[in-house]
Design an enzyme around this catalytic site. Sequence first.
Site, PDB file in Angstrom:
ATOM      1  N   SER A   1      83.315   7.431  31.767  1.00 11.55           N
ATOM      2  CA  SER A   1      84.021   8.194  32.787  1.00 11.55           C
ATOM      3  C   SER A   1      84.417   9.601  32.321  1.00 11.55           C
ATOM      4  CB  SER A   1      85.245   7.371  33.202  1.00 11.55           C
ATOM      5  OG  SER A   1      85.946   7.971  34.224  1.00 11.55           O
TER       6      SER A   1
ATOM      7  N   ASP B   1      84.755  13.379  38.291  1.00 12.93           N
ATOM      8  CA  ASP B   1      84.841  13.079  36.863  1.00 12.93           C
ATOM      9  C   ASP B   1      83.453  12.668  36.365  1.00 12.93           C
ATOM     10  OD1 ASP B   1      84.656  10.548  37.936  1.00 12.93           O
ATOM     11  OD2 ASP B   1      86.055   9.647  36.522  1.00 12.93           O
TER      12      ASP B   1
ATOM     13  N   ALA C   1      97.205   8.808  41.895  1.00 13.20           N
ATOM     14  CA  ALA C   1      97.415  10.254  41.869  1.00 13.20           C
ATOM     15  C   ALA C   1      96.251  10.950  41.164  1.00 13.20           C
ATOM     16  CB  ALA C   1      98.727  10.564  41.165  1.00 13.20           C
TER      17      ALA C   1
ATOM     18  N   ARG D   1     105.826   3.491  30.476  1.00 12.49           N
ATOM     19  CA  ARG D   1     104.922   2.331  30.402  1.00 12.49           C
ATOM     20  C   ARG D   1     103.935   2.513  29.250  1.00 12.49           C
ATOM     21  NH1 ARG D   1     100.035   4.165  32.391  1.00 12.49           N
ATOM     22  NH2 ARG D   1      99.054   2.138  32.386  1.00 12.49           N
TER      23      ARG D   1
ATOM     24  N   SER E   1     100.351   2.754  27.711  1.00 15.36           N
ATOM     25  CA  SER E   1      99.030   3.072  28.254  1.00 15.36           C
ATOM     26  C   SER E   1      98.114   1.862  28.090  1.00 15.36           C
ATOM     27  CB  SER E   1      98.442   4.259  27.503  1.00 15.36           C
ATOM     28  OG  SER E   1      97.042   4.274  27.645  1.00 15.36           O
ATOM     29  N   GLY E   2      97.183   1.702  29.034  1.00 16.84           N
ATOM     30  CA  GLY E   2      96.192   0.641  28.898  1.00 16.84           C
ATOM     31  C   GLY E   2      94.915   1.151  28.245  1.00 16.84           C
ATOM     32  N   THR E   3      94.812   2.456  28.015  1.00 16.56           N
ATOM     33  CA  THR E   3      93.556   3.014  27.503  1.00 16.56           C
ATOM     34  C   THR E   3      93.719   3.774  26.186  1.00 16.56           C
ATOM     35  OG1 THR E   3      93.888   5.063  28.703  1.00 16.56           O
ATOM     36  CG2 THR E   3      92.666   3.343  29.856  1.00 16.56           C
TER      37      THR E   3
ATOM     38  N   ARG F   1     103.467   6.171  27.801  1.00 17.81           N
ATOM     39  CA  ARG F   1     103.525   7.336  28.689  1.00 17.81           C
ATOM     40  C   ARG F   1     104.892   7.427  29.367  1.00 17.81           C
ATOM     41  NH1 ARG F   1      98.362   8.948  28.471  1.00 17.81           N
ATOM     42  NH2 ARG F   1      96.721   7.384  28.741  1.00 17.81           N
TER      43      ARG F   1
HETATM   44  C1  16G Z   1      91.858   3.405  33.752  1.00 17.73           C
HETATM   45  C2  16G Z   1      91.897   2.918  35.178  1.00 17.73           C
HETATM   46  C3  16G Z   1      92.618   3.909  36.055  1.00 17.73           C
HETATM   47  C4  16G Z   1      93.995   4.196  35.502  1.00 17.73           C
HETATM   48  C5  16G Z   1      93.916   4.606  34.058  1.00 17.73           C
HETATM   49  C6  16G Z   1      95.300   4.639  33.461  1.00 17.73           C
HETATM   50  C7  16G Z   1      90.161   1.657  36.321  1.00 17.73           C
HETATM   51  C8  16G Z   1      88.724   1.614  36.729  1.00 17.73           C
HETATM   52  N1  16G Z   1      90.538   2.754  35.688  1.00 17.73           N
HETATM   53  O1  16G Z   1      91.082   4.560  33.634  1.00 17.73           O
HETATM   54  O2  16G Z   1      92.726   3.355  37.326  1.00 17.73           O
HETATM   55  O3  16G Z   1      94.624   5.210  36.228  1.00 17.73           O
HETATM   56  O4  16G Z   1      93.180   3.635  33.334  1.00 17.73           O
HETATM   57  O5  16G Z   1      95.236   4.907  32.099  1.00 17.73           O
HETATM   58  O6  16G Z   1      90.921   0.739  36.560  1.00 17.73           O
HETATM   59  P1  16G Z   1      96.450   4.620  31.141  1.00 17.73           P
HETATM   60  O7  16G Z   1      96.756   3.140  31.190  1.00 17.73           O
HETATM   61  O8  16G Z   1      96.005   5.086  29.807  1.00 17.73           O
HETATM   62  O9  16G Z   1      97.618   5.418  31.662  1.00 17.73           O
HETATM   63 MG    MG Z   2      85.658   7.676  36.377  1.00 15.15          MG
END
Ligand code: 16G
Ligand code: MG
Length: 548
Positions: free
Chosen positions: A66, A282, A377, A501, A503-505, A510
Amino acid sequence: MPIPPAVAKFADLHPKPAHVRFQYGTAGFRTVASVLDSVLFRVGVLAALRSKKLDGKTIGVMVTASHNPEQDNGVKLVDPRGEMLDTSWEGHATVLSNAQTTDDFINELDKFVQAAKIDLSKPARVVYGRDTRPSGASLVAALEDGFKALGAEARDAGVTTTPILHYLVRAINTKGTKDSYGDDSEEGYFLKLSAAYKKLVATRQTPSPLIIDCANGVGAPIAARLVEHLGDSMPLILENTSITTPGALNNACGADYVKTSQKLPPSLDGRLQPGQRGCSLDGDADRLMYFYLDERSQFHMLDGDKIAALVAAFVVELVKTAGLQSQVKVGVVQTAYANGASTKYLSERLPVRCVPTGVKHLHHAAEHYNIGVYFEANGHGTVLFSPATQETLRDYQPSTPAQSTALEHLRSLNQLINQTVGDALSDMLLVEVVLAHKAYSGLEWDSLYVDLPNRLVKVVVADRNQFKTEDAERQLISPPGLQQKINELVRRYDGGRSFVRPSGTEDVVRVYAEASSRAQADELAFRVGGLVYDFCGGNPTTRPKEFI
Ligand code: 16G
Ligand code: MG
């Protein structure tokens, strides 16, 4: 039935690197591409198993990272109706990806096949695609070995966008049924979108040209094909289309750049004229940001919240005009990141629900409405028409010409809007339809409500896993006592709101804050950031200096 010996043979070709731990997270697996070979192979095997479990239904696999930098890559699975992989399988994906040796992998696989009662004699079908990343081709080769290991029938969708891959999955699985979603080809996708768009704007003036920042990614070749299909009905100017220039992907351009820096991509300087509309995709074209420059050349961003407000109000109006308001309830789904002003604007007009971050949460919540509008957002979102609503739209007998026109528009919107996942190109056409119908410029759209100033801050902590939330991530329940301190701070700010919260990534926590002035929003965010840092035993020497 035992695991076929071919699986071990192929698995030996794709050893797992030592000391790397993988996780199937909100966006599938995603990390630096150089360590992903074994993951891709194993995902190939898993996709085949998922298909066998679902009686040979086609499963999708998308290879993309992405908006991440070019050196990253990733992979995610798509379930038969074009939706995200069922969450109950995410954990299995993680376990399989982390088995250290071929023997460990076969053992885990065996356990999983037994526990999930997968009949290995069933057929397996998959369709797969990838974005333009240079690492894509070799990772796809590893994926294909996974398919071969279980003898899956595999269809290569080539270099394509994430939403097209989702479209294909749904189209393949509904082919020849009463729920047929469209021809199962890229061409089918373009025809469906462009025909619906042309119908919706048939009686409107041709809009002024729209600039699309393609993030130097797969959106570029795909948008170019869309341009051919739209012909004169929509003048589009494609920018940032360098898909073979090393390092260009998502670099100082694209939807994520626009959202996080709240700036015009420098490459559009001098290209975007004051008053003209621009938008950014993106790297896999599932997120969309709009923007314009005012007459003083000031940049204004129209994010996912603004898109939700524009679109939801339009859909509600059409439902009313069609005389369907008692049968078709429209609702909106947002996350805690939605600007407070957008939530206020929308809540005054229709039901709004807040859910945790991540597309799957929004998508599922939106399915509970007759027409569910969901946008993050950050620009990811779509509008879902429930199966019952689609029937209502098909069977309804309008009693006036105005009702009939509104009904036709709703039917066309259902064709135009990708029902499987957020789709930047489909969403872009949707926005253009609404702007054409309302005769809005970017400025008029922007004036629907005024964003509250807000600030997002990252905090690096020792262990983000100690952060636990509830109430759609708006309240911390762990670490104990921290939420109370945040509440005390927030109370001191006019129009203040803040939440924290994990982050999930990324390995960070954050902090989001908004308040009635820019200075106050910044101050609140940095104060909460400081609180989080100090509370979690951060090392004082690495405490960011802006934290108050
Ligand atoms: C991922 C999610 C997106 C979310 C982002 C938050 C999908 C396909 N993508 O990119 O929806 O806004 O994570 O990231 O679900 P964060 O947990 O690092 O804030
Ligand atoms: Mg994307």
